[in-house]
Design an enzyme around this catalytic site. Sequence first.
Site, short mmCIF file in Angstrom:
data_model
loop_
_atom_site.label_atom_id
_atom_site.label_comp_id
_atom_site.label_asym_id
_atom_site.label_seq_id
_atom_site.Cartn_x
_atom_site.Cartn_y
_atom_site.Cartn_z
N ARG A 172 38.61 52.74 45.00
CA ARG A 172 37.20 53.15 44.96
C ARG A 172 36.27 52.08 45.51
O ARG A 172 35.27 52.39 46.16
CB ARG A 172 36.81 53.52 43.54
CG ARG A 172 37.49 54.78 43.01
CD ARG A 172 37.02 55.18 41.64
NE ARG A 172 37.26 54.14 40.66
CZ ARG A 172 36.29 53.39 40.12
NH1 ARG A 172 35.04 53.57 40.48
NH2 ARG A 172 36.58 52.46 39.23
N GLU A 227 35.28 30.34 43.66
CA GLU A 227 34.67 31.57 43.15
C GLU A 227 33.74 31.24 42.00
O GLU A 227 34.01 30.32 41.21
CB GLU A 227 35.75 32.54 42.68
CG GLU A 227 36.75 32.94 43.75
CD GLU A 227 37.84 33.83 43.19
OE1 GLU A 227 37.74 35.06 43.36
OE2 GLU A 227 38.78 33.30 42.59
N HIS A 273 47.30 33.46 49.27
CA HIS A 273 46.11 33.30 50.12
C HIS A 273 46.07 31.93 50.80
O HIS A 273 45.97 31.82 52.02
CB HIS A 273 44.83 33.47 49.29
CG HIS A 273 44.67 34.84 48.70
ND1 HIS A 273 45.14 35.98 49.31
CD2 HIS A 273 44.08 35.25 47.55
CE1 HIS A 273 44.84 37.03 48.56
NE2 HIS A 273 44.21 36.61 47.49
N GLY A 281 47.69 55.50 43.48
CA GLY A 281 46.65 54.76 42.79
C GLY A 281 45.30 55.07 43.40
O GLY A 281 44.38 54.25 43.38
N GLY A 282 45.17 56.29 43.94
CA GLY A 282 43.97 56.68 44.69
C GLY A 282 42.72 56.82 43.86
O GLY A 282 41.62 56.94 44.42
N THR A 283 42.85 56.79 42.52
CA THR A 283 41.67 56.82 41.65
C THR A 283 41.35 55.44 41.07
O THR A 283 40.43 55.30 40.27
CB THR A 283 41.87 57.81 40.49
OG1 THR A 283 43.01 57.40 39.72
CG2 THR A 283 42.11 59.22 41.02
#
Length: 484
Positions: A24, A216, A240, A17-19
Site C-alpha cells: 500500500r 535515520e 544495504h 501480501g497485496g494488502t
Amino acid sequence: MVSRVIPVETFDLVIFGGTGDLARRKILPGLFRRFRSGQMPEGSRIIGAARSDLDQAGYRQMIADAVAEFGGEEKKDSKGLDAFIETLDYVAIDAKGDGGWAKLAEIVRKDVVQAFYFSVAPSLFGDLAERLHTNNIANEQSRIVVEKPFGRDLETARALNETLATHFDESQIYRIDHYLGKETVQNLMAVRFGNMLFEPLWNNHYVDHIQVTVAETVGVGGRGAYYDKSGAMRDMVQNHLMQLLCLIAMEPPSQFGADEVRDEKLKVIRALQPVEPHHIVRGQYDAGPNGPSYREDAENARSFTESFIAMKCEIANWRWAGVPFYLRTGKRMKARSSEITVVFKDLGHSIFEGDEARHRNILSIRLQPNEGMDLQVTIKEPGPGGMRLIDVPLDMTFADALGPDAEEVPDAYERLIMDVIRGNQTLFMRGDEVEAAWRWTDPLINGWEARNDVPKLYDAGSAGPEDALAMMHRDGRRWREIKA
C-alpha cells in the site's frame, strides 16, 4: 512531462501480501506512477493476493485509498487513477492451504510476462513457490521477487536459497534491495565507469578513505519485535551497506550486464578482511526529549540489540590495499541522511603554507534526502589580500540539475519492479552474493555475542556513541557531519 522510457512487454504481476503495508505504501503507488509514465502496456494487470476476504471492488477501493494517502503529486490525476484501478484484480488466498489457488490459476495468463512478488514473511516463500508449480501457474519464464531478510545467518540463507531453487532457476529469482534502485546509487556506476575524470583516481594511490553513512531519525517503534531479533548488523549492514560498498569498490565489469556486475560485487565481498573487535562500535539509543529509549520501543528491558553500528573495513586486493572503508548506520540519529563520501589524499607537495596547505578534494554522493552529488574543490577566495584558499562544492543536486524532469525520476521500488518485468537482474542480488555476505557477517555477530558485548548508549538525536568518533580519531580522521 512524460519520461523517455524503454518499452516493456504486457505482463501479469501477482503481489502476494497485496494488502500489506509495503504494497500500500510503496509498491502500488509506485506502479501507478509507472502507469502514468506509459510503462504499463495496454492489457497489463496487477493481481493482489492475500488472506483478507475482499472482492475485486473492495481491493480496488483499498488501493485507491492507499494512493490518496501515500502517493505524491500523481494522486491528483483522478482520471489516470481511475484507469489504473481498472488494471487491478484480487484473489483471497491461503499460502499454506488450497484456498484461492484454483482461481489464481484461472486468472494468470500464460502468454504474457509473469511476475510474482513475495511481499510476505520468508517462512512462506517455500509454500508459495511450491503451490505456484503444483497448480500449474508458474512456468520456466516466470519471475519471482523476494524481499529481505534473506535469512538471518549463513545457514538460514542457504536453506532459503535451496528452497527457492527447488522450484525456480537462479535466473528467475529477483532478490530486491530498494537501495540499489535509487537514482544516485546507479549514478555511482555512471560516474565511475563513464567518466575519464574519476576512474583513474579510484584506487589506493589517490583515495585516503571512504565513508558510507545511513542515518535515520526514526526509532524501531512498531517494528520492535522484529528489530530486537535482527539489529543494525542484520537489518542494514549485511545487505544495504554491503551492496553500497560493493558498488564503490568493485572492478570495472567487462560489460554492463547482470552477471558481469554481480561477479565483480562478489569478488569484493570475498576480499573483505575480518574486522577486529576494536574496529566495531555498537550502540543503542537512549530515551530523550523526543521519544523513548530503544528498550522501551522494543518492549525488552534487558535488550542488548544494537540500533547503531560503526566499523572499519579493509579490502584485500591491489586496488584498495591500505584504504579503510568506514561504515556507519543508526536509528534516532540527528538527521535522516544517506551518503557515500570519497576522501582523496593530500597533495604530494603543496606550494602553500600553513592552513592554506590543508585542503582535500571530497566527492559526496547523497542517496537521501536531496539525491545528488558534489565534488569539493579548492579555489582562491575572491578579493584582495593575498592567496586565501577555500573549499567550494561543484554541486549536482538532481532536483536543481534536471528541473521539472526531476519529478519524473522513478522511486526505487517502481524502478526495480520494471526491471523485473524487463528481465534485467543487474540491480538484484544473486544467491551466492547473499551467502558470501553472511559468511563475512556471521563471525562478527558470533564474536560480540561470545564476548557478551554490550552496546554503548547514545543520546537520541545525536551522531551516535562517542566511541564511534574515537574510532575515527585514532586513525587521525573524522566522520562527515550528518546533515539533512
